[in-house]
Design an enzyme around this catalytic site. Structure first.
Site: not given
Ligand code: NAD
Length: 502
Positions: A207, A259-262, A264, A281, A315, A412
């Protein structure tokens, strides 16, 4: 030799015009240079399930918006639970009947094909990526798309050599994996996730992020053209609810989340007690550390690249600068001078350095954190620049006089905002750099090799760049410590995260 300013004054005098009063930035004003390649967008994108583009059972669609001008680009399908179910069933069938049984050398051919087809359509993909995500075309054209193709090439090379991934052990694919990715590197994150999973013999339900689904669905077109067996890759679109359905489904043997730590943490909590493998990640708050013996001009370029690259939507962005006190004033002066000639504006213009912020919500988040920096007493600097009237933009920003307790030093920001702190000794630099919940990346700038080695062992970060920043390669594993997550992507280590050791 006459300076540019003198030449300009002379030519004005010859033409009988008043001599222009130039400031540094004016010397480099170019004419607009918009990218003209056709991104070949569809008006509506369906789900990609079992090798076919399929209307969602939910019957719902949402708009994908161009953040540079707030115009609608396309409609994207919302995958509901029944669609996610269909995607997983297709993936399981493909694993049981074709992909899981196919020799690695055969799988390699498909991966090579995907890589080559992506190269063939590189310009089109770069424009689509820039329009959907807001990043400058020079980044999507020169970094995202070529790097995505490189990941498929690299993993195609592994597919017939998997016996060497874990010498002395036999390995097997996991089966079906679920993957959810963010909006900052939409195509590249697809490649990071799909290529190792497929090379190992797994089938996937992926996704993309809701604001940037288009290049993932264009990649689905390539997957069709490459004749990948139906169901090996399934792409479902939607927001958090769809993501939760992908991560929480019983079929996948592993889930991989970026995605975000929150978010995750929400996923980890929901999967606690299951036997699913996981890769996380997550966020970062990297420190770029500049010692007084560093090549300062190079370091300033590295800092600029580290935080303003992709509008700071990275990130591993070097969002904290730790600068050695003896050179702090010089580094800050050079940084400010360099920032004055950064161009913010139309991401499709080849001259643009800083494009659009990905969404209105992200712009609001950046603005709120910058306000908190001012309120908490840090010194704000933004060069004079005119932002486009329409679209979501934020000027390059630095804060001086930042202390570790400020929100801008801890949270962040995910925007083009740099917090500058100083240090006196290497020990203080390490302590400040590690004083964060995150641990994704760091940068060290110094003339001394021994200091690089010492710092890189003491910094709690998955990647430490030395005298450079933001360098990526499919052969290098990438991933975090602490709340930046676990598991690695890229290299042999990344492949190990997609197999079972027998
Ligand atoms: P996000 O966590 O809001 O969303 C990431 C993905 O998760 C999206 O596809 C979103 O639709 C999905 N999502 C949202 N809620 C969900 C849930 N409850 N269950 C499952 N999936 C859900 O993050 P973002 O704002 O899209 O991206 C930015 C974040 O990603 C930053 O914190 C950044 O540091 C991190 N990031 C990390 C890496 C890495 O390699 N460590 C790489 C890129 C981005």
């Amino acid at each position: 030799m006459a300076s540019l300013k003198t030449i300009s004054k002379l030519s004005a005098r010859r033409q009988g015009r008043p001599a222009p009063e130039l400031i540094f930035g004016d010397l480099w004003t170019y004419d607009p240079a918009p990218e003209t390649a056709d991104p070949k967008l569809k008006a509506r994108y369906e789900l990609f399930i079992n090798g076919r583009f399929t209307a969602p059972k939910s019957g719902r669609y949402f708009n994908s918006i161009n953040p540079a001008n707030e115009r609608k680009l396309a409609e994207i399908a919302v995958a509901g639970p029944a669609d996610v179910e269909a995607a997983y069933r297709a993936a399981q069938k493909a694993f049981d009947t074709t992909w899981g049984k196919m020799p690695g050398a055969e799988r390699a051919k498909y991966l090579f094909r995907i890589a080559r087809l992506l190269q063939d359509r590189a310009r089109e993909f770069a424009v689509a990526e820039t329009m959907d995500g807001g990043k400058p075309i020079k980044e999507s054209r020169d970094f995202d798309v070529p790097m995505a193709a490189a990941h498929f090439f690299y993993h195609a090379g592994w597919a017939d050599k998997l016996d060497y991934v874990a010498p002395g052990r036999r390995i097997a694919p996991l089966g079906v994996v679920g993957q959810v990715i963010p909006w900052n590197f939409p195509l590249l994150m697809c490649a990071w996730k799909l290529a190792p999973a497929l090379a190992m013999g797994n089938c996937v339900v992926l996704k993309p992020a809701e604001t940037t689904s288009i290049t993932a669905l264009k990649l689905a077109e390539i997957i069709q053209d490459a004749d990948l067996p139906p169901g090996v890759v399934n792409i479902v679109t939607g927001a958090g609810e769809t993501g939760a359905a992908v991560m929480g489904h019983p079929i996948p043997a592993k889930v991989a989340f970026t995605g975000s730590t929150e978010v995750g943490k929400i996923i980890m909590r929901s999967l606690a007690g299951t036997d699913k493998k996981m890769t996380m990640e997550l966020g970062g708050k990297a420190a770029n550390i500049i010692f007084d013996d560093a090549p300062l001009d190079q370091a300033v370029e590295g800092i600029i690249n580290g935080i303003f690259f992709n509008q700071g939507h990275v990130c591993c962005a070097g969002s904290r600068l730790l600068v050695h006190e003896p050179v702090a004033d010089r580094v800050i002066a050079k940084l400010k001078q360099r920032m004055k000639v950064l161009r913010v504006g139309d991401p499709l213009d080849k001259n643009t350095d800083i494009g659009a912020i990905n969404s209105k919500e992200q712009l609001a988040r950046i603005t709120a954190l910058v306000k908190s920096g001012v309120k908490e007493g840090a010194g704000l600097f933004q060069p004079a620049c005119t932002l486009p009237a329409k679209g979501w933009y934020f000027p390059p920003t630095i804060f001086t006089g930042v202390s570790m307790s400020h929100r801008i030093a801890r949270e962040e920001i995910f925007g083009p905002v740099l917090s500058i702190l100083t240090f006196r000794t290497p020990e203080e630099a390490v302590e400040k750099a590690n004083n964060t919940a995150y641990g994704l990346s760091a940068g060290v700038w110094t003339d001394k090799g021994s200091r690089i080695l010492k710092m890189s062992t003491e910094l709690k970060a998955g990647v430490v760049w030395a005298n450079t920043y933001n360098k990526f390669d499919p052969t290098s594993p990438f991933g975090g410590y602490k709340e930046s997550g676990f598991g690695r992507e890229g290299g042999r280590q990344g492949l190990l995260d997609y197999c079972r050791l027998l």
